[in-house]
Scaffold this motif. Structure first.
Motif, PDB file in Angstrom:
ATOM      1  N   VAL A  10       0.847  -1.198   0.000  1.00  0.00           N
ATOM      2  CA  VAL A  10       0.000   0.000   0.000  1.00  0.00           C
ATOM      3  C   VAL A  10       0.880   1.245   0.000  1.00  0.00           C
ATOM      4  O   VAL A  10       0.729   2.131  -0.848  1.00  0.00           O
ATOM      5  N   GLY A  13       2.808   1.624  -3.209  1.00  0.00           N
ATOM      6  CA  GLY A  13       1.944   2.105  -4.291  1.00  0.00           C
ATOM      7  C   GLY A  13       1.696   3.596  -4.204  1.00  0.00           C
ATOM      8  O   GLY A  13       1.724   4.311  -5.212  1.00  0.00           O
ATOM      9  N   VAL A  14       1.460   4.084  -2.993  1.00  0.00           N
ATOM     10  CA  VAL A  14       1.267   5.523  -2.803  1.00  0.00           C
ATOM     11  C   VAL A  14       2.564   6.262  -3.125  1.00  0.00           C
ATOM     12  O   VAL A  14       2.542   7.319  -3.772  1.00  0.00           O
ATOM     13  N   ALA A  17       2.852   6.397  -6.931  1.00  0.00           N
ATOM     14  CA  ALA A  17       1.883   7.337  -7.506  1.00  0.00           C
ATOM     15  C   ALA A  17       2.266   8.785  -7.202  1.00  0.00           C
ATOM     16  O   ALA A  17       2.167   9.660  -8.066  1.00  0.00           O
ATOM     17  N   GLU A  45      -8.439   8.267  -3.465  1.00  0.00           N
ATOM     18  CA  GLU A  45      -8.179   7.168  -4.402  1.00  0.00           C
ATOM     19  C   GLU A  45      -7.236   6.125  -3.805  1.00  0.00           C
ATOM     20  O   GLU A  45      -7.333   4.947  -4.115  1.00  0.00           O
ATOM     21  N   HIS A  46      -6.334   6.571  -2.962  1.00  0.00           N
ATOM     22  CA  HIS A  46      -5.362   5.659  -2.355  1.00  0.00           C
ATOM     23  C   HIS A  46      -5.734   5.270  -0.928  1.00  0.00           C
ATOM     24  O   HIS A  46      -4.912   4.698  -0.212  1.00  0.00           O
ATOM     25  N   THR A 127       4.538   6.319   3.091  1.00  0.00           N
ATOM     26  CA  THR A 127       5.417   5.960   1.976  1.00  0.00           C
ATOM     27  C   THR A 127       6.750   5.419   2.481  1.00  0.00           C
ATOM     28  O   THR A 127       7.271   4.451   1.922  1.00  0.00           O
TER      29      THR A 127
END
Length: 193
Positions: A10, A13-14, A17, A45-46, A127
């Motif tokens: 997770v 991915g953030v 992005a 969205e995240h 992150t």
């Protein structure tokens, strides 16, 4: 906010992005996080809980833009040691813990954020923890540059097979595949090159 160490994908991915949201990355796109509403949409969205609990301000936006460069530097770090140091710095901005907390399956390790943490600080912890988890579980060779010629993006390949080539398979991968298809059609056409 609590970030589970086992859910590093997770945070990774953030991180991917966010690092690739700048107009300097994809030459054909504009600023993805151009105003507070865009940042709120990004967070929603995240599934970053700040999107539901705070009113995003211009100051939050400016702090996230600065954070984006720190995250990108961690993703693009040339050595594993530098990536770890940069990710540790992100977690230390507002991270508290680690803590062992109960869940349905027993106990889980988490890192929490300070109650007064800004949106940027919460994103830094999320992150940073995602990058540290990725480094630990997958290794530094999963931190990659996008293979698309028109993109300067970076990403963490958290796929099972470890064969991902593009920062955004839906955008960069698709563009590259379409370009390759058109080139093949042109070579194979009767009018040819």
């Amino acid at each position: 906010m609590q970030i589970y160490f086992s859910d590093y994908t997770v945070g990774a991915g953030v991180a991917t992005a966010m690092a690739n949201s700048s107009p300097a990355i994809r030459l054909r796109t504009s600023e993805t996080l151009g105003d507070p509403a865009a940042l709120a949409r990004f967070l929603a969205e995240h599934a970053v809980e700040s999107a539901d609990t705070r009113r995003i301000t211009r100051r939050d936006l400016a702090q996230v833009h600065a954070l984006r460069e720190e995250v990108r530097a961690a993703l693009a770090a040339p050595t594993e040691r530098e990536a770890v140091e940069r990710a540790n710095t992100l977690v230390q901005r507002a991270g508290r813990g680690p803590l062992l907390v109960p869940d349905a399956d027993g106990w889980r390790w988490v890192v929490g954020t300070a109650p007064e943490a800004s949106v940027a600080d919460e994103l830094a912890v999320l992150t940073g923890a995602g990058l540290l988890g990725s480094l630990h579980a997958l290794g530094h060779d999963r931190f990659r540059d996008c293979a698309a010629p028109e993109c300067a993006g970076v990403f963490v390949d958290t796929s099972r097979a470890g064969r991902r080539r593009y920062c955004s398979p839906q955008i960069c991968g698709n563009r590259h595949n379409v370009a390759q298809h058109r080139a093949r059609r042109k070579r194979n056409s009767p009018d040819g090159p």
